[in-house]
Design a protein around this motif. Structure first.
Motif, mmCIF file in Angstrom:
data_model
loop_
_atom_site.group_PDB
_atom_site.id
_atom_site.type_symbol
_atom_site.label_atom_id
_atom_site.label_comp_id
_atom_site.label_asym_id
_atom_site.label_seq_id
_atom_site.Cartn_x
_atom_site.Cartn_y
_atom_site.Cartn_z
ATOM 1 N N GLY A 388 0.831 -1.201 0.000
ATOM 2 C CA GLY A 388 0.000 0.000 0.000
ATOM 3 C C GLY A 388 0.863 1.248 0.000
ATOM 4 O O GLY A 388 2.066 1.216 -0.304
ATOM 5 N N ILE A 389 0.260 2.380 0.367
ATOM 6 C CA ILE A 389 0.972 3.659 0.363
ATOM 7 C C ILE A 389 1.834 3.775 1.623
ATOM 8 O O ILE A 389 1.325 3.704 2.739
ATOM 9 N N PHE A 408 4.076 3.796 -3.367
ATOM 10 C CA PHE A 408 3.189 2.635 -3.315
ATOM 11 C C PHE A 408 4.026 1.367 -3.415
ATOM 12 O O PHE A 408 4.720 1.130 -4.403
ATOM 13 N N ASP A 410 3.969 -2.605 -3.697
ATOM 14 C CA ASP A 410 3.065 -3.661 -4.155
ATOM 15 C C ASP A 410 3.649 -5.022 -3.789
ATOM 16 O O ASP A 410 4.723 -5.390 -4.261
ATOM 17 N N TYR A 476 -6.742 0.535 -0.892
ATOM 18 C CA TYR A 476 -5.290 0.687 -0.984
ATOM 19 C C TYR A 476 -4.849 2.036 -1.528
ATOM 20 O O TYR A 476 -3.667 2.367 -1.476
ATOM 21 N N LEU A 477 -5.798 2.833 -2.047
ATOM 22 C CA LEU A 477 -5.371 4.067 -2.691
ATOM 23 C C LEU A 477 -6.256 5.250 -2.330
ATOM 24 O O LEU A 477 -5.849 6.148 -1.593
#
Length: 907
Positions: A388-389, A408, A410, A476-477
């Motif tokens: 995530g961030i 970010f 992943d 997630y964003l």
């Protein structure tokens, strides 16, 4: 606050296996304590008289596990005028719940907001309230055909807004005048009356400012309305330059993000060049399709720079590039292979720098490095950071932030998988589809999970679904960044080789200044709401002092009878648990006693005031693409086919019966002279006949028995959230008259408790005459520019002409209604096992084919679902959104073809 601290400390140690840091250093932002709320809706565009189906998730912010804090979710449907038109209370169990909104026939078209929040999340403001926008369209007609040729015309006198308005396409009985409301940039408003000239209506309005967009709303004399929002700067490009960590340093290489937005705020592909002050070309740049890009740029000391682009009309536009600074610090972050690289640059004299690595407001650890020639470089394995961030903050020697970068990370190898298997490769119309769905971890083992299944007719909807904010991009964003993110699903397409580059550019251009976890001090004014309760207060009738230790009892007379007792605290407050109440408007009686006998106390409930509404007016601007218009065109065609079938089969709706018998009294004559004759008359005898033992006043009877004519709702614009009455299917603004006299708005809170026995009649006047004058009497301090041109009147007549100040209410007892949890309804789907039904000519033109918001996957055996396919569809898209007990999130699309029904074999 100690419990919250231990909660976060336990999570950070278990989830990230982090070194033990002092708890006061662990919390970077109080937003770490927030919940994340998500609503999955069946679509984004609706016709009137359809249903919005939705599922809700309430998860912990830090680990995405189902929240144990909140058991109540508040969901609002907000109309284009920023009014809450429907409020739902959802019971949240294991972090999830589901419900719906029905869109009535009389609802206005336009852009609506769906908002969801928990009481706990109100502590963190708008950032952690869920919000999405949906469009409501009429069953027929198109505003673009009614309000056309919108443009700005330059004259000697100045700039004028011009438009051609054709109300006859909306209202065939329209007369020779119309009313037009104007809203510029979502804040400045005006209203005018137009008369027909040369057999048409022409808007010709002088512009005193330079607005970016305008909303034009038409009101006809017969009560029809239409609106259109258009941009007045269609070719303007907003070109932004965003340094990687907030600033650029002279004589150093800097990463400069570029963002190009069109008149609606959407990204647009752009090419351009950077020039210095001597107009020498330094470098060129290009953006991706969403208007975002980046360049490496080394500005020189004491030099200015500009950028030039060419728009679609061939015109060259010039923009200033942000000025670089001589002193400061920057932080650059890049991923190479399985490692994340950091380059920290500073002009300060120091031996070392420190980078704080945080995640959703939680400090994970620090990276320290020695400075060599003003920089330090290091690499860290990406496995050390959560998926995530991640937020990387460069700190100076005094621990002050000097630069920041969002990145970010992943870790797709940890993602769950969703396997969908159909019992056939293709299906036919009206044939049953059987699907098996399994959820597995990275090793292929079954995972216990809850998921939703949504099946839609793919032919006209899939393009719109590609841009939806589904469960993966949301959690997630978009849930962690402020502002709108265009096409969030774009960044989670694992078939796109450039998605890591694009998501990095997104965070470079939007994230560094819009990160939600920048709040360091939150005032925790709202408690957690694990169960549904009501709160009230008791005061002495004479001196209005709080009364302690008063015996309180609550009785409910609905389908779920309740009898509870309580006592007031030292401040006179009492609380009752109503967690098992269902439906809106449960009638309750609350009584007070002191020392075993009733007393003359004032009993009141503490209103749960809704949060302020934040509505993005710019989203109302019409979209040039045809995706949504194709969807609505398809829906309207389906509606026409269904109507044609019903007419052919003799299925008709009964017309409304209107009875006219009216005794014109002196008070009624006063009202008629001012506002006109009524459209609806509700007799006092009918009101009294409907009165129940629990009724607490006039509004309680109107609310439960006359919802087609009058809506009773809380006025969110006024302090104290008093109950207000609103005319249904009217002009939208309602004022009150009693016995022929306009009631001052300050006295509106007295109206709900008028005893029904005192009421002779309640009468409705839609689109009242002289409304501006009436409105001025009701709101004497209103801004003349904000007085609506049209509105409605509710006229109340009392026996004996006692008026508003004759209202009485009993002491020591409160008869009222309270909202319980909203009940769900079953999603309708036809069953074609019956041969007659299978062979029926009644068209089955469903767009939303199947909806099951809570399917459980509990073990080795896959979950099984089934549904019948509709007519006139070539493909069906099945969308599955998953959440596990451990906070793992999954998304899956499954597509299959459908053939014509004439090849169906009955099963």
């Amino acid at each position: 606050m100690q419990l919250k601290q231990y909660f976060i400390l336990g999570i950070c140690l278990a989830l990230f296996n982090l070194p033990l840091i002092a708890q006061q250093d662990r919390i970077v932002s109080d937003a770490v304590y927030a919940e994340k709320i998500y609503l999955q809706t069946d679509r984004d565009h609706y016709l009137k008289e359809t249903t919005i189906w939705f599922k809700a998730l309430v998860l912990n912010n830090i680990d995405h596990k189902p929240s144990e804090r909140s058991g109540v979710l508040h969901v609002d449907l907000i109309d284009p005028e920023h009014q809450i038109i429907s409020h739902k209370l959802l019971k949240i169990v294991n972090g999830s719940g589901h419900n719906y909104f029905d869109l009535p026939r009389q609802i206005s078209e336009g852009l609506y907001q769906i908002r969801a929040y928990t009481q706990w999340n109100r502590n963190f403001g708008q950032d952690f309230m869920y919000s999405k926008y949906i469009n409501v369209h009429p069953k027929s007609s198109n505003n673009e055909e009614i309000i056309t040729n919108v443009e700005i015309v330059k004259k000697k006198e100045g700039d004028f807004l011009k438009a051609i308005i054709q109300p006859e396409k909306l209202d065939s009985l329209q007369g020779r005048k119309i009313f037009v409301g104007l809203n510029f940039d979502g804040n400045k408003t005006d209203s005018i009356q137009l008369k027909k000239n040369n057999d048409r209506f022409v808007l010709d309005y002088e512009l005193l400012d330079d607005p970016s967009f305008v909303s034009i709303e038409l009101f006809t004399e017969n009560g029809f309305n239409a609106n259109r929002t258009v941009s007045l700067e269609k070719e303007k490009i907003d070109l932004q330059f965003l340094p990687e960590s907030g600033k650029m340093l002279t004589d150093h290489k800097n990463v400069l993000g570029i963002k190009a937005l069109d008149f609606k705020g959407y990204g647009r592909y752009t090419e351009g060049i950077i020039l210095d002050e001597d107009l020498d070309s330094i470098t060129s740049f290009k953006t991706n399709d969403l208007g975002m890009g980046m360049i490496i740029f080394q500005p020189q000391k004491n030099k200015d720079y500009i950028a030039k682009i060419t728009n679609t009309e061939g015109k060259v536009a010039t923009y200033k590039v942000p000025k670089a600074v001589e002193k400061g610090a920057t932080l650059s972050v890049r991923k190479t292979g399985n490692r994340i690289g950091f380059i920290a640059t500073t002009t300060q004299t120091t031996d070392s720098l420190k980078i704080r690595c945080s995640f959703r407001g939680l400090n994970m650890f620090y990276i320290k490095g020695k400075i060599t020639n003003g920089q330090f470089k290091t690499f860290v394995s990406s496995d050390k950071f959560p998926s995530g961030i991640n937020c990387f903050t460069l700190l100076d020697a005094n621990q002050n932030p000097v630069a920041e970068r969002l990145f970010f990370n992943d870790l797709s190898k940890d993602a769950i998988s969703i396997e969908v298997m159909g019992d056939q490769k293709e299906y036919h119309a009206r044939e049953k589809t059987n699907l098996s769905i399994a959820v597995k971890d990275k090793n292929g083992n079954p995972v216990e999970a809850e998921f939703s299944v949504l099946s839609i007719a793919n032919d006209h909807l899939r393009n719109s679904y590609k841009k939806r904010n589904s469960i993966l991009p949301y959690f997630y964003l978009t849930s962690e960044l402020r502002g709108e993110i265009e096409d969030p699903g774009f960044y989670f397409n694992r078939d796109d080789a450039y998605r890591f580059r694009d998501i990095d550019v997104l965070l470079l251009t939007q994230g560094w200044r819009n990160y939600k976890y920048d709040t360091t001090a939150v005032s925790f004014d709202f408690n957690v709401e694990p169960i549904l309760t009501i709160e009230g207060r008791v005061k002495s009738a004479l001196f209005q002092k709080p009364k302690e230790n008063v015996e309180m009892s609550l009785m409910s007379f609905g389908d779920t009878p309740i009898l509870q007792t309580s006592k007031t605290d030292s401040l006179g407050y009492f609380y009752f648990n109503i967690d098992n109440l269902q439906d809106n408007s449960n009638e309750v009686v609350i009584q007070s006693k002191k020392n075993g006998s009733k007393r003359n106390f004032d009993v009141e409930l503490i209103p749960n005031e809704p949060p302020s509404i934040s509505f993005q007016e710019r989203l109302k601007i019409e979209k040039p693409d045809s995706v949504y218009s194709e969807i609505i065109k398809h829906e309207r065609q389906n509606m026409q086919k269904i109507n044609s079938y019903e007419i052919a089969e003799g299925i008709t709706e009964l017309d409304e019966v209107v009875l006219e018998a009216y005794d014109m009294t002196e008070e009624r004559q006063k009202t008629a002279d001012l506002a006109g004759k009524p459209d609806v008359v509700i007799k006092g005898s009918d009101i009294q006949e409907k009165e129940k033992g629990w009724s607490y006043g006039l509004y309680s009877v109107l609310l439960f028995n006359f919802p087609e004519d009058i809506q009773i709702q809380r006025d969110i614009q006024e302090p104290g959230a008093a109950l207000r009455a609103k005319v249904m299917s009217g002009a939208g603004v309602t004022i009150m008259m009693i016995d022929g006299i306009v009631v001052n708005n300050l006295n509106y809170p007295l109206i709900p408790n008028i005893p029904p026995s005192e009421v002779k009649s309640v009468e409705i006047i839609r689109f009242a005459n002289n409304f501006s004058r009436l409105y001025t009497e009701a709101y004497p301090y209103a801004n003349p520019l904000e007085i609506p041109p049209q509105g409605d009147v509710i006229a109340i007549y009392t026996h004996g002409k006692k008026g508003i100040f004759g209202a009485q209410k009993p002491k020591g007892i409160l008869r009222t209604s309270v909202n319980g949890f909203a009940t769900s309804k079953t999603f309708y789907q036809p069953n074609y096992q019956n041969k007659d039904r299978l062979e029926s000519e009644e068209p089955d033109l469903r767009t939303v084919i199947y909806w099951n918001p809570q399917v459980k996957h509990t073990g080795e055996t896959p979950a099984e679902i089934s549904f019948y396919n509709p007519d006139d569809v070539k493909e069906v898209l099945v969308i599955i959104e998953v959440i596990t007990e451990n906070g793992q999130i999954g998304y899956k699309e499954f597509l299959y073809p459908v053939k014509d029904r004439d090849k169906v074999i009955s099963n």
